[in-house]
Write a protein that holds these residues in place. Structure first.
Motif, PDB file in Angstrom:
ATOM      1  N   PHE A  37     -10.148   0.969   4.487  1.00  0.00           N
ATOM      2  CA  PHE A  37      -9.335   0.289   5.491  1.00  0.00           C
ATOM      3  C   PHE A  37     -10.108   0.304   6.800  1.00  0.00           C
ATOM      4  CE2 PHE A  37      -5.116  -0.153   3.474  1.00  0.00           C
ATOM      5  CZ  PHE A  37      -5.319   0.607   2.334  1.00  0.00           C
ATOM      6  N   ARG A  38      -9.691  -0.523   7.743  1.00  0.00           N
ATOM      7  CA  ARG A  38     -10.323  -0.512   9.055  1.00  0.00           C
ATOM      8  C   ARG A  38      -9.278  -0.751  10.124  1.00  0.00           C
ATOM      9  NH1 ARG A  38     -13.904  -6.107   8.569  1.00  0.00           N
ATOM     10  NH2 ARG A  38     -12.147  -7.585   8.705  1.00  0.00           N
ATOM     11  N   GLN A  39      -9.597  -0.254  11.319  1.00  0.00           N
ATOM     12  CA  GLN A  39      -8.688  -0.420  12.441  1.00  0.00           C
ATOM     13  C   GLN A  39      -9.497  -0.668  13.692  1.00  0.00           C
ATOM     14  OE1 GLN A  39      -5.807   2.738  12.941  1.00  0.00           O
ATOM     15  NE2 GLN A  39      -4.436   1.390  14.089  1.00  0.00           N
ATOM     16  N   ALA A  40      -9.276  -1.841  14.285  1.00  0.00           N
ATOM     17  CA  ALA A  40      -9.919  -2.198  15.539  1.00  0.00           C
ATOM     18  C   ALA A  40      -8.996  -1.815  16.690  1.00  0.00           C
ATOM     19  CB  ALA A  40     -10.216  -3.688  15.556  1.00  0.00           C
ATOM     20  N   PRO A  41      -9.546  -1.632  17.885  1.00  0.00           N
ATOM     21  CA  PRO A  41      -8.711  -1.253  19.032  1.00  0.00           C
ATOM     22  C   PRO A  41      -7.580  -2.243  19.259  1.00  0.00           C
ATOM     23  CG  PRO A  41     -11.020  -1.002  19.564  1.00  0.00           C
ATOM     24  CD  PRO A  41     -10.971  -1.675  18.233  1.00  0.00           C
ATOM     25  N   GLY A  42      -6.367  -1.724  19.388  1.00  0.00           N
ATOM     26  CA  GLY A  42      -5.210  -2.564  19.659  1.00  0.00           C
ATOM     27  C   GLY A  42      -4.675  -3.318  18.455  1.00  0.00           C
ATOM     28  N   LYS A  43      -5.253  -3.066  17.295  1.00  0.00           N
ATOM     29  CA  LYS A  43      -4.808  -3.770  16.091  1.00  0.00           C
ATOM     30  C   LYS A  43      -4.304  -2.777  15.055  1.00  0.00           C
ATOM     31  CE  LYS A  43      -7.757  -7.835  16.536  1.00  0.00           C
ATOM     32  NZ  LYS A  43      -8.702  -8.741  15.821  1.00  0.00           N
ATOM     33  N   GLU A  44      -3.561  -3.294  14.097  1.00  0.00           N
ATOM     34  CA  GLU A  44      -3.047  -2.444  13.033  1.00  0.00           C
ATOM     35  C   GLU A  44      -4.134  -2.174  11.997  1.00  0.00           C
ATOM     36  OE1 GLU A  44       1.702  -3.564  13.185  1.00  0.00           O
ATOM     37  OE2 GLU A  44       0.588  -3.773  11.321  1.00  0.00           O
ATOM     38  N   ARG A  45      -3.942  -1.084  11.259  1.00  0.00           N
ATOM     39  CA  ARG A  45      -4.872  -0.761  10.188  1.00  0.00           C
ATOM     40  C   ARG A  45      -4.776  -1.836   9.106  1.00  0.00           C
ATOM     41  NH1 ARG A  45      -5.112   5.415   8.430  1.00  0.00           N
ATOM     42  NH2 ARG A  45      -5.317   5.415  10.706  1.00  0.00           N
ATOM     43  N   GLU A  46      -5.922  -2.301   8.634  1.00  0.00           N
ATOM     44  CA  GLU A  46      -5.906  -3.361   7.651  1.00  0.00           C
ATOM     45  C   GLU A  46      -6.747  -3.014   6.425  1.00  0.00           C
ATOM     46  OE1 GLU A  46      -7.576  -7.093   8.785  1.00  0.00           O
ATOM     47  OE2 GLU A  46      -9.434  -6.237   9.529  1.00  0.00           O
ATOM     48  N   PHE A  47      -6.311  -3.523   5.300  1.00  0.00           N
ATOM     49  CA  PHE A  47      -6.979  -3.316   4.026  1.00  0.00           C
ATOM     50  C   PHE A  47      -8.316  -4.056   4.011  1.00  0.00           C
ATOM     51  CE2 PHE A  47      -7.462  -2.751  -0.439  1.00  0.00           C
ATOM     52  CZ  PHE A  47      -7.884  -3.972  -0.964  1.00  0.00           C
ATOM     53  N   VAL A  48      -9.323  -3.389   3.435  1.00  0.00           N
ATOM     54  CA  VAL A  48     -10.636  -4.003   3.282  1.00  0.00           C
ATOM     55  C   VAL A  48     -10.959  -4.193   1.798  1.00  0.00           C
ATOM     56  CG1 VAL A  48     -13.107  -3.744   3.679  1.00  0.00           C
ATOM     57  CG2 VAL A  48     -11.473  -3.045   5.456  1.00  0.00           C
ATOM     58  N   ALA A  49     -10.910  -3.085   1.031  1.00  0.00           N
ATOM     59  CA  ALA A  49     -11.283  -3.151  -0.383  1.00  0.00           C
ATOM     60  C   ALA A  49     -10.719  -1.950  -1.113  1.00  0.00           C
ATOM     61  CB  ALA A  49     -12.803  -3.190  -0.544  1.00  0.00           C
ATOM     62  N   MET A  50     -10.627  -2.084  -2.453  1.00  0.00           N
ATOM     63  CA  MET A  50     -10.121  -0.994  -3.275  1.00  0.00           C
ATOM     64  C   MET A  50     -10.830  -1.021  -4.616  1.00  0.00           C
ATOM     65  SD  MET A  50      -6.188  -0.307  -4.453  1.00  0.00           S
ATOM     66  CE  MET A  50      -6.070  -0.259  -6.229  1.00  0.00           C
ATOM     67  N   ILE A  51     -11.045   0.176  -5.197  1.00  0.00           N
ATOM     68  CA  ILE A  51     -11.650   0.278  -6.516  1.00  0.00           C
ATOM     69  C   ILE A  51     -10.898   1.322  -7.320  1.00  0.00           C
ATOM     70  CG2 ILE A  51     -13.375   1.983  -5.757  1.00  0.00           C
ATOM     71  CD1 ILE A  51     -15.353   0.549  -7.713  1.00  0.00           C
ATOM     72  N   MET A  52     -10.654   1.023  -8.591  1.00  0.00           N
ATOM     73  CA  MET A  52      -9.987   1.958  -9.481  1.00  0.00           C
ATOM     74  C   MET A  52     -11.017   2.912 -10.073  1.00  0.00           C
ATOM     75  SD  MET A  52      -7.047   0.557  -9.119  1.00  0.00           S
ATOM     76  CE  MET A  52      -6.030   1.400 -10.327  1.00  0.00           C
TER      77      MET A  52
END
Length: 124
Positions: A37-52
């Protein structure tokens, strides 16, 4: 509990590449999947990628599809995020996270363990 430690962040010019690593330790056998996940200043945490962990299925946010690649080394309990063609809008703190329930999720509360984060800054 699982302890996660990220590394590999830094400063890169637009168009460049970085490779993030996330080493997991502790009760890793309970983890079903790993996410970035990633979070930029002033923004909500957002999904980037996932692996099982089992099977290795991968999932990506539309914003990174075709540029980022998530992979895993089961023997070393390590997950990687190869980031190519980086853009200034990719600038954020990147977190890896462990999921303990089955199935896909891009919703950060579904992930139970988190690393401390690593800063990625892309200059224009």
């Amino acid at each position: 509990q699982v302890t996660l430690v990220e590394s590999g962040g830094g400063l890169v010019q637009a168009g460049g590449s970085l490779r993030l690593s996330c080493a997991a330790s502790g009760r890793t056998f309970r983890s079903t999947a790993m996410g970035w996940f990633r979070q930029a200043p002033g923004k909500e945490r957002e999904f980037v990628a996932m692996i099982m962990w089992g099977g290795g299925s991968t999932y990506y946010a539309d914003s990174v599809k075709g540029r980022f690649t998530i992979s895993r080394d089961n023997a070393k309990n390590t997950v990687f995020l190869q980031m190519n063609s980086l853009k200034p809008e990719d600038t954020a703190v990147y977190y890896c996270a462990s999921k303990y329930t089955r199935g896909y999720s891009d919703y950060w509360p579904d992930f139970g363990s988190w690393g401390q984060g690593t800063q990625v800054t892309v200059s224009s």
